[in-house]
Design an enzyme around this catalytic site. Sequence first.
Site, mmCIF file in Angstrom:
data_model
loop_
_atom_site.group_PDB
_atom_site.id
_atom_site.type_symbol
_atom_site.label_atom_id
_atom_site.label_comp_id
_atom_site.label_asym_id
_atom_site.label_seq_id
_atom_site.Cartn_x
_atom_site.Cartn_y
_atom_site.Cartn_z
ATOM 1 C CB CYS A 61 -2.403 31.915 -4.990
ATOM 2 S SG CYS A 61 -0.930 30.948 -4.753
ATOM 3 C CD GLU A 132 4.107 26.343 -0.316
ATOM 4 O OE1 GLU A 132 4.645 27.285 0.085
ATOM 5 O OE2 GLU A 132 2.998 26.133 -0.172
ATOM 6 C CD GLN A 134 3.345 32.208 0.189
ATOM 7 O OE1 GLN A 134 3.627 31.584 -0.749
ATOM 8 N NE2 GLN A 134 2.690 33.426 0.199
ATOM 9 N N GLY A 209 2.157 42.643 -0.834
ATOM 10 C CA GLY A 209 1.727 41.601 0.060
ATOM 11 C C GLY A 209 3.092 40.812 0.239
#
Length: 462
Positions: A61, A132, A134, A209
């Site tokens: 994203c 982060e 992820q 998701g």
Amino acid sequence: MSVLTLGLNHTTATVDLRGRFAFAVDQLAPALQGLHHNLHQRLRLQGPHNAAPEVALLSTCNRTELYCALGGLGSLGGQGRDLHHAAVLWLSQVGQVPPDELLRHTYVHEGGHAARHAFRVASGLDSMVLGEPQILGQMKQAVREADSAGTLGTTLHQLFQRSFAVAKEVRTSTEIGAHSISMAAASVRLAAQLFEDLRHTKVLFVGAGEMIELTATHFAARTPKAMAVANRTLERGEKLATHLGAQALRLAELPDRLHEFDIVVSCTASSLPIIGLGAVERALKARRRRPMFMVDLAVPRDIEPEVSQLDDVYLYTVDDLSAMVQTAGERRQAAVQQAEAIIETGVQGFVHWLDQRTTVPLIQALHQQADAWRAHELARARKQLAKGDDIEAVMEALSRGLTQKMLHGALAELHSADARHRPEVAASLARLFLRGDVVPGRAPRGAAHPTEMPPAPPEDEA
């Protein structure tokens, strides 16, 4: 160097522009194969000797990045410019954005700079939310997809494996992760600023998701009055809903049920918005203007941007959430400095590995030449033995033949050098053959003092 990175991220492009270049997981394999074919064809047009490229594609994203490497060794040079140009053209076609406009929003890194960028991305230092975790999983997914598509070669494999090792060391040796705020946590903080008590709110999650699951877990910790999960595939939505103790909805029910929810968080892989302006206007009317808090974590957008202009709607995108990232503190800065030092060590190691690979063709050629000499001398020795020649004489001839072949080229270079360069050539030969245990111009102790070159190997032996 033989690695190049081209990309755009949250610091160089808006969420709408990034949405033009976003790839769902199931789109990565065909995109990689198309990119690989496109780059190879363009490189061949630029020069028939250009090598086939390696490619990997990272799409999240917050960023879309192309990682490219050439099968040839050494510096990219002109091929690097060809590769960069070809990658820009392919990306501009994918996003239907003119190349000149695209270039204003992209960055390009080569060699050690490309490695440094990859290591910083994997370690969370280049993320909207510092530290982060992820992104590391997303990079590993990108590598798996490139490997499955057959576009991941030795160079990119080495780059990414070192990226993962560096990221692991950063996470275990520093406090980067301890000072991060996730997108999910930021969403909850913003919602808490609008509603006095989240326990009295109803929350709708659109999608099922990883990002939605993470965000839903954060909201569930605040024990809202009710939660629901709307997903295109009901089975997957039901699985997450059961885990959360929430209701499962079909995506088709969304327009008729939207007004029931105070908070809407959406993150799907849809290429078009799934919550339109009209649907939100009808929901507000049914809610009698009670406010709605909406978070669009998807790229491309799930919620039409015009929704943000409605009164009583508070719409946030992934870019808006960056304002929630809490920087500061000496501890955080110290952690960043520690991480950068770890990354720099990793970059130096990767650059050294790349530099070593430039000698691979020479090493292979040397081995092949030595094997050819050895095979020739062995064949001649076997013939002499078959004729009944003395074994000692044959062994002597074999060793002398190999010695002459190995020394002939070096000594020819020494004798052909002019007076100005001869000391430099002599010193190089001393390092190569005598390991430095000699003074140029003086024979080693106990050695004979030949004044002439050994005879050149016969033509049939060369």
